[in-house]
Write a protein that holds these residues in place. Structure first.
Motif, PDB file in Angstrom:
ATOM      1  N   PRO A  57     -17.708  21.100 -78.318  1.00 50.06           N
ATOM      2  CA  PRO A  57     -17.968  19.711 -78.704  1.00 50.06           C
ATOM      3  C   PRO A  57     -19.142  19.588 -79.674  1.00 50.06           C
ATOM      4  O   PRO A  57     -19.176  18.675 -80.492  1.00 50.06           O
ATOM      5  CB  PRO A  57     -18.300  19.015 -77.386  1.00 50.06           C
ATOM      6  CG  PRO A  57     -17.796  19.918 -76.316  1.00 50.06           C
ATOM      7  CD  PRO A  57     -17.901  21.302 -76.878  1.00 50.06           C
ATOM      8  N   VAL A  64     -14.539  22.146 -71.195  1.00 46.31           N
ATOM      9  CA  VAL A  64     -14.396  20.689 -71.098  1.00 46.31           C
ATOM     10  C   VAL A  64     -13.100  20.374 -70.359  1.00 46.31           C
ATOM     11  O   VAL A  64     -12.203  21.199 -70.281  1.00 46.31           O
ATOM     12  CB  VAL A  64     -14.368  19.973 -72.476  1.00 46.31           C
ATOM     13  CG1 VAL A  64     -15.560  20.336 -73.322  1.00 46.31           C
ATOM     14  CG2 VAL A  64     -13.065  20.246 -73.212  1.00 46.31           C
ATOM     15  N   SER A 152     -18.300  12.988 -67.115  1.00 50.68           N
ATOM     16  CA  SER A 152     -19.268  13.875 -67.769  1.00 50.68           C
ATOM     17  C   SER A 152     -18.629  15.191 -68.198  1.00 50.68           C
ATOM     18  O   SER A 152     -19.083  15.828 -69.134  1.00 50.68           O
ATOM     19  CB  SER A 152     -20.432  14.193 -66.825  1.00 50.68           C
ATOM     20  OG  SER A 152     -21.168  13.032 -66.545  1.00 50.68           O
ATOM     21  N   GLY A 154     -15.855  15.477 -69.542  1.00 50.74           N
ATOM     22  CA  GLY A 154     -15.121  15.291 -70.787  1.00 50.74           C
ATOM     23  C   GLY A 154     -13.786  14.585 -70.651  1.00 50.74           C
ATOM     24  O   GLY A 154     -13.012  14.527 -71.610  1.00 50.74           O
ATOM     25  N   SER A 182     -19.962   9.359 -76.732  1.00 51.05           N
ATOM     26  CA  SER A 182     -20.275   9.991 -75.443  1.00 51.05           C
ATOM     27  C   SER A 182     -21.504  10.872 -75.587  1.00 51.05           C
ATOM     28  O   SER A 182     -22.016  11.079 -76.693  1.00 51.05           O
ATOM     29  CB  SER A 182     -19.084  10.804 -74.930  1.00 51.05           C
ATOM     30  OG  SER A 182     -18.723  11.798 -75.862  1.00 51.05           O
ATOM     31  N   TRP A 184     -23.390  14.616 -74.122  1.00 46.42           N
ATOM     32  CA  TRP A 184     -22.915  15.929 -73.686  1.00 46.42           C
ATOM     33  C   TRP A 184     -24.063  16.798 -73.199  1.00 46.42           C
ATOM     34  O   TRP A 184     -25.125  16.840 -73.828  1.00 46.42           O
ATOM     35  CB  TRP A 184     -22.196  16.614 -74.863  1.00 46.42           C
ATOM     36  CG  TRP A 184     -21.550  17.909 -74.487  1.00 46.42           C
ATOM     37  CD1 TRP A 184     -21.886  19.153 -74.936  1.00 46.42           C
ATOM     38  CD2 TRP A 184     -20.454  18.103 -73.593  1.00 46.42           C
ATOM     39  NE1 TRP A 184     -21.077  20.100 -74.374  1.00 46.42           N
ATOM     40  CE2 TRP A 184     -20.187  19.486 -73.536  1.00 46.42           C
ATOM     41  CE3 TRP A 184     -19.668  17.231 -72.811  1.00 46.42           C
ATOM     42  CZ2 TRP A 184     -19.180  20.028 -72.744  1.00 46.42           C
ATOM     43  CZ3 TRP A 184     -18.660  17.766 -72.024  1.00 46.42           C
ATOM     44  CH2 TRP A 184     -18.425  19.149 -72.011  1.00 46.42           C
TER      45      TRP A 184
END
Lengths: 597, 597
Positions: A57, A64, A152, A154, A182, A184
């Motif tokens: 990501p 993820v 969280s 993903g 979002s 990460w």
């Protein structure tokens, strides 16, 4: 004379032909009208598999939670009135899963709300669950996991609802972009959960990276060559084909674009700025707003906005779009991407550095923005009832319990039961959850400006049972956390409803606060923030039979108990699909009757 | 004359007293006899909670799956004939859980075998399952997770069954130690699972550390000061209070100790050596052996042994106990601990370096050891039937499927269904799993000495349905893996049964191989190894109604499909507790009948 049959023969035959033609035309018309109807309201079928996969990501490979091999999951696009049918198969190895359709009110389908322990049993590995629901209103929505901290991990994606065919949005635009925001962490959501549930608690810390449509840059910056705060990072070496390459907005000059923004962050409150461009804010959480212009926009986790952007600037340049952290002391670089006038190469860097995010603790700025958010009109958005039947005051506190850190509401930290409330309530299973209703208020002596005098809390899973069709006020009351002189920002999200945000205030709410209520054009939303040491007043009508979560949308806060459960119209809930309830007491109850082979 | 009542009054009263005394004595005797019975066969109740927690198994803090806050989980200790009742609550956040009681045959309680998808539904978070079963035979056992790779995550512990009261072991000892062996990776079991299920597959690699009772040392060595191969590591700085401090065996001189060894490794085959001491091997997998002396002992995952050790050496010294990797090229340091003669301080280091583990690929050594393992006698261990009713030949191959790497048995890679077999079979749910029985053999043309000619495999979940009470032979046939000139070692473990290990052979099994069968005193076990390019012949009686896993005990291999499922006596399975089956088709089937509120 022949028989009557013969007599009637010819005339009948002739009239029959005429009748036939008339009937054919009639049937054709019905068919056409049916066809038109089915055009207006169609069904969208998706077959999804949730599984873990390797993904980068932010340039650093990690694991993820993806859908059909993609992160973020596929975008759902439908029209108002359509049916969305997602057949979700859990391909995880040992974990259950659910998906919540954030902002969709699930009228008539409360079992499709996708909240584990509330609306359904988690879907077991190898099993499939059918989410089938109507998207009744145009707007910018998203979906995400609602079990443990799978958001969280993903598990999220966009859900965009266009106006019904033949209908028009109350504004014009030439093109649109959908930006799902979002945050990460490099530490897995599993490890985050363990830390939060440990004694002493280990906080997850600030995110490593902010993601735009699942893409961010860690350890380098797209804007490194400007001599700004990010200059300690090297310039990213990006071809555009990387999973972490920025999602670039390619625009034609002199057009109007709708940019849809939704935030599914686990923690971060964000602020967006676009170099040299102003934004016209027109939608929030699927409801139209009185358009207002802004240089920057605050977006909290659980919120969505649409802004209109005129590509009226020098078309020989590109411009930065930046997202930075607000409301918590940031330790995460801005998320960046490029507004690329197609007249240029996308790789041409803007002249100026990215817009600077307002100071994280400039709450005056945040409040000024929030106060501009007002409903468009009462043609599209219902008027709030002028009075309420019941007012529930919810004190938000950070507490301790046997050395664990919890978030509590009126001193109860939510601990979800194994049996989904929807089943327990529908079938009157009294052992499914605490039968005592949680408190509706907190003591007069409590000083919201100071750490809790008695920091100890309790856990519980009682439900606020609401009178069907009653008007309910909720006053969210913020307070000081365990540490001195700290009060945090919490975006509260309500399932199954929109609420009117009647007003915000400072300190402890009193009856006097009502004077500040905006009864004229309060925004109609599903998420509203409480500012540090402040209160936020909400009103809604309990007209949607079901059981609904209402919680802080910061995922680790919810994990630590920061939520409540509401229920209404239990007797009006239609037959719940069995597959939603094959766990806990509902599973066992049904089986006791059924296991008679 | 008075009434009959008065007449009878006195004599009755007197005789009543006498009768009362007789009855009292009688009742007392019954009570005593009951007490004696309950002494002989008692029930052990445990209340367990499974949860993730921070732990340092090898000095590096990590997250492990613990029970009641401990890693490894608590030791269960009972007597033959006792009932063990473990009330297991799943305190994980999103994962199901089960526990398998390795070596316990679960006669009459097939739903308590703790195999997800086979004997029961995984226990959902927040739910409790009652494992209640009889431990019918003394021996050295253990328990572990049997869902996904939760064994690798640390879910295991010891289960020791002593002889029934009044009974005696066929050997004497003065004290005992219980050593549960495992291997440890720093990468989480979740991440390991993702890698194994990815395309291209990412192998988990060799373990970072070997653990004795959950304790190992990473990045340092207890024996660093000897100028041996481990000298690149620094000496461990250990006080003894660390979670990773070695489990030291404190002994008195001139005594006999029983050392119980069980291996719940995910991957590693181990060899144990004790400096200056020989071991007398007396038990394997809960069955007595013809005692034999050895300098070192091979133990494969899934196996257990008891050895007797005489503390006859110089009591002014301590001695090393070392465990090293066999059968795979080792990249993991030996596990070490100290045999501490109490006459010394435990911190006094042995004079000589730790025993050297035999070369990993010295298979002649391994086979020589294995061939010494023979049943004690036919008083304690049943004699194998001289003939079989059915012989199933299982070819073990490594294969490809759409670019994924799989392990297959007769070209079928096991993919477990969502509905537990036990329910599907008991209730005849034909959609629960593949109704075609898997192949009983492989083609005559297949060359076990070469990589598979056609590497492609299929997945499946069919069941070998066995005639109740029939005698079944299984020939486990090893072969070359995908790479040239490689064949691995696989320890196969059978649930619900012990089998006689009739013999081992090289190359492809033929009818001639029967000549090598040991029909006189074959060991009776639940786990047996196949050597590279070899075969192993097993025989058992299908006399335990239930559905039983039979699989390679290397956890990543099972995860990649290396197992089969056997079923017998479906109609004789007693009523299965509902809570074991509230998922998949059994959950739904029952609910269809029951959801009639």
């Amino acid at each position: 004379m022949g028989t009557p049959y013969t007599l009637l023969g010819e005339p009948f035959s002739r009239s029959f032909k005429a009748t036939l033609i008339v009937w054919c035309i009639f049937l054709l018309l019905i068919q056409c009208s049916l066809a038109a109807t089915s055009n207006k309201s169609s069904s969208h079928f998706y077959k999804w598999e949730v599984e873990y996969m390797y993904w980068s990501p932010d340039g650093l490979e990690n694991v993820v939670m993806g859908i059909n091999g993609k992160f973020p999951g596929p975008t759902i696009r439908a029209r108002a009135g359509d049916t969305v049918h997602v057949q979700l198969t859990n391909k995880l190895h040992t974990e259950g899963v659910v998906i919540h359709w954030h902002g969709i009110r699930q009228k008539g389908t409360p079992w499709a709300d996708g909240t584990a322990s509330i609306s359904q049993c988690a879907i077991n590995p190898g099993e499939t669950f059918d989410y089938r629901f109507t998207v009744d209103r145009a707007g910018t929505y998203f979906y995400h996991g609602h079990y443990g901290m799978q958001r969280s991990a993903g598990l999220y994606g966009s859900l965009i609802v266009d106006v019904a065919e033949g209908e028009k949005e109350p504004f014009h635009y030439d093109g649109e972009f959908d930006l799902l925001l979002s945050d990460w962490w490099h530490k897995s959501a599993h490890h985050q959960e363990v830390g939060l549930s440990s004694r002493p608690m280990r906080w997850i810390g600030e995110p490593q990276t902010l993601l735009i449509n699942g893409r961010g840059q860690y350890g380098c910056s797209l804007a490194a060559h400007y001599s700004n705060e990010q200059s300690s990072l090297s310039q990213c070496n990006v071809t555009g084909r990387e999973q972490w390459a920025p999602y670039i907005l390619r625009v034609d000059p002199n057009k109007t674009y709708r940019i849809r923004l939704s935030s599914t962050t686990a923690l971060a409150s964000l602020n967006v700025g676009i170099g040299n461009h102003k934004m016209l804010v027109v939608e929030a959480d699927g409801n139209y707003l009185q358009p207002f212009e802004t240089d920057d926009l605050d977006i909290y986790s659980g919120e969505s906005y649409s802004v209109l952007l005129k590509t009226s600037q020098d078309p020989s340049q590109n411009y930065w779009i930046s997202f930075g952290v607000r409301a918590r002391k940031p330790q995460t670089p801005q998320a960046l991407t490029i507004l690329n006038y197609k007249t240029n190469s996308a790789s041409k860097l803007p002249l100026s550095p990215p817009p600077v995010t307002p100071r994280w603790d400039d709450y005056a700025h945040s409040k000024a923005f929030t106060n501009k958010v007002k409903a468009l009109d009462h043609k599209t958005i219902p008027k709030p009832p002028s009075t309420y039947h019941r007012r529930i005051i919810l004190l938000n506190t950070q507490n301790k319990m046997d050395g664990y850190i919890k978030w509590s509401i009126n001193n109860v930290s939510l601990s979800l039961p194994a049996t989904p409330y929807l089943g327990s309530i529908r079938f009157g299973l009294k052992n499914g959850f605490d039968q005592t209703m949680p408190p509706e208020n907190f003591t007069a002596q409590y000083d919201v400006m100071k750490p809790p005098g008695n920091p100890n809390t309790t856990t519980g899973n009682g439900v606020y049972m609401l009178g069907y069709d009653s008007t309910v006020d909720v006053i969210l009351q913020n307070a000081n956390v365990l540490a001195e002189n700290v009060s945090e920002t919490h975006p509260w999200h309500l399932h199954g409803h929109d609420f009117w945000v009647l007003g915000y205030g400072e300190g402890r709410f009193t009856k006097d606060g009502e004077k500040k209520f905006n009864m004229k054009n309060p925004p109609y939303r599903n998420t509203a923030v409480i500012f540090p040491y402040g209160w936020t007043a909400l009103r809604f009508v309990a007209d949607n039979p079901g059981v609904w979560a209402f919680h802080c949308h910061i995922e680790p806060h919810l994990h630590m108990g920061m939520g409540v459960v509401l229920a209404e119209g239990a007797q009006r809930i239609p037959k719940i699909p069995n597959e939603a309830l094959s766990c806990g007491l509902t599973g066992k109850k049904f089986m006791r009757t059924g296991n008679n082979f």
